[in-house]
Scaffold this motif. Structure first.
Motif, mmCIF file in Angstrom:
data_model
loop_
_atom_site.group_PDB
_atom_site.id
_atom_site.type_symbol
_atom_site.label_atom_id
_atom_site.label_comp_id
_atom_site.label_asym_id
_atom_site.label_seq_id
_atom_site.Cartn_x
_atom_site.Cartn_y
_atom_site.Cartn_z
ATOM 1 N N ARG A 1 3.205 -0.763 -4.191
ATOM 2 C CA ARG A 1 4.628 -0.473 -4.071
ATOM 3 C C ARG A 1 4.941 0.061 -2.664
ATOM 4 N N LYS A 2 4.049 0.871 -2.113
ATOM 5 C CA LYS A 2 4.274 1.407 -0.777
ATOM 6 C C LYS A 2 4.284 0.294 0.275
ATOM 7 N N THR B 1 7.383 -0.810 2.694
ATOM 8 C CA THR B 1 7.189 -0.940 4.139
ATOM 9 C C THR B 1 7.675 -2.292 4.643
ATOM 10 N N TYR C 1 10.188 10.425 2.050
ATOM 11 C CA TYR C 1 9.311 9.472 1.381
ATOM 12 C C TYR C 1 9.121 8.217 2.232
ATOM 13 N N THR D 1 5.535 7.046 3.528
ATOM 14 C CA THR D 1 5.079 5.725 3.080
ATOM 15 C C THR D 1 4.742 4.812 4.258
ATOM 16 N N HIS E 1 1.810 6.072 6.331
ATOM 17 C CA HIS E 1 0.547 5.893 5.607
ATOM 18 C C HIS E 1 0.096 4.428 5.640
#
Length: 299
Positions: A195-196, A200, A230, A234, A237
């Motif tokens: 999901r991340k 992105t 968030y 996200t 990361h």
């Protein structure tokens, strides 16, 4: 706005008219033409432009030079596959010796804004590699599919355009398969199905589409229905680069292109990208390029 100095095409026929071609499309979503059919009157130098649709070109040429943003590619007595994408700043020169095919297709027919599609065909994203030099064998491999798409587009059948769209999907799979070793992506994270990673990809696509309208992390987070914190966590990361830096990189890429290929005033660029003073923009630009905007324009 800076982009007011750049021609923008939202319809295929607007593009045909701009390049002085007599070619016209009866369908607003998909059109296929041979490069020879564009005609001998086509402009040999197309100044900087943008478009809201895709062009997928298979080409054999003695001379064809194309640039998008600050990237430049040249075909000299060879073969190439080009992906001209929405939001890119593009220009080209040609001696009209080209042969091959050109597919025009709207974004909604490719569903690129869909996260799953963007992950599957990452080379469709505007920031990804847009030109692939081909061997003669690779050219012939793609020529078969392009020719089939072209032939189907000529059929006066009710569902011929649906068939063309299906063949285009097959073509995209072949591009992904055949060029998997030469496609340079922005990072291996794009293969991530989380999901991340999807957030992105959506964020990066949104930058390409709306950088003229939105400039801050807060605005992009709001458009994605998540918090700025968030979004920052996200994107950082997943890519190792913060959303703010991604936005800054896009602004640099666009302004470098506009400085080189248009006469847009530097103060207008500063104003458009929310710099309170032209000197602030100059400092921002120099920190990232090593040159002032004026020095870059004349370098």
């Amino acid at each position: 706005m800076p982009f007011s100095t750049v021609r923008t095409f939202s319809e295929f026929n607007d593009f045909f008219e701009a390049v002085d071609s007599k070619e016209r499309s009866d369908n607003p979503n998909v059109h296929v033409v041979t490069l020879q059919e564009l005609g001998n009157s086509v402009k040999t130098h197309m100044l900087l432009f943008r478009q809201s649709f895709y062009q997928i070109a298979l080409m054999e040429s003695r001379h064809f030079n194309v640039s998008y943003f600050e990237h430049n590619f040249h075909v000299s007595d060879g073969y190439g596959l080009f992906l001209f994408k929405p939001c890119q700043l593009i220009q080209w020169t040609t001696d009209l010796s080209w042969k091959g095919f050109l597919i025009f297709i709207k974004e909604n027919n490719l569903h690129v804004q869909n996260g799953a599609t963007a992950q599957q065909f990452q080379f469709l994203l505007p920031t990804q590699h847009s030109f692939f030099e081909l061997t003669k064998t690779e050219y012939e491999f793609f020529h078969t599919t392009f020719n089939q798409i072209y032939r189907e587009s000529l059929e006066p059948l009710p569902y011929s355009l649906d068939i063309v769209s299906l063949y285009v999907q097959i073509l995209l799979h072949k591009i992904k398969l055949r060029l998997s070793t030469s496609i340079t992506l922005t990072g291996g994270w794009m293969e991530n199905k989380s999901r991340k990673a999807e957030i992105t990809l959506s964020f990066l696509a949104l930058i390409d589409k709306d950088i003229e309208r939105m400039k801050s992390v807060t605005e992009f987070a709001s458009a994605l229905h998540i918090t700025p914190k968030y979004l920052t966590e996200t994107v950082t990361h997943i890519t190792g680069v913060s959303p703010k830096e991604h936005i800054s990189n896009k602004i640099i890429s666009i302004t470098k292109t506009l400085l080189k290929h248009t006469n847009v005033n530097i103060s207008r660029l500063a104003e458009q990208y929310n710099f309170k003073e032209q000197s602030h923009f100059a400092n921002f630009f120099k920190e990232r390029t090593g040159m002032s905007p004026l020095e870059y324009r004349f370098s």
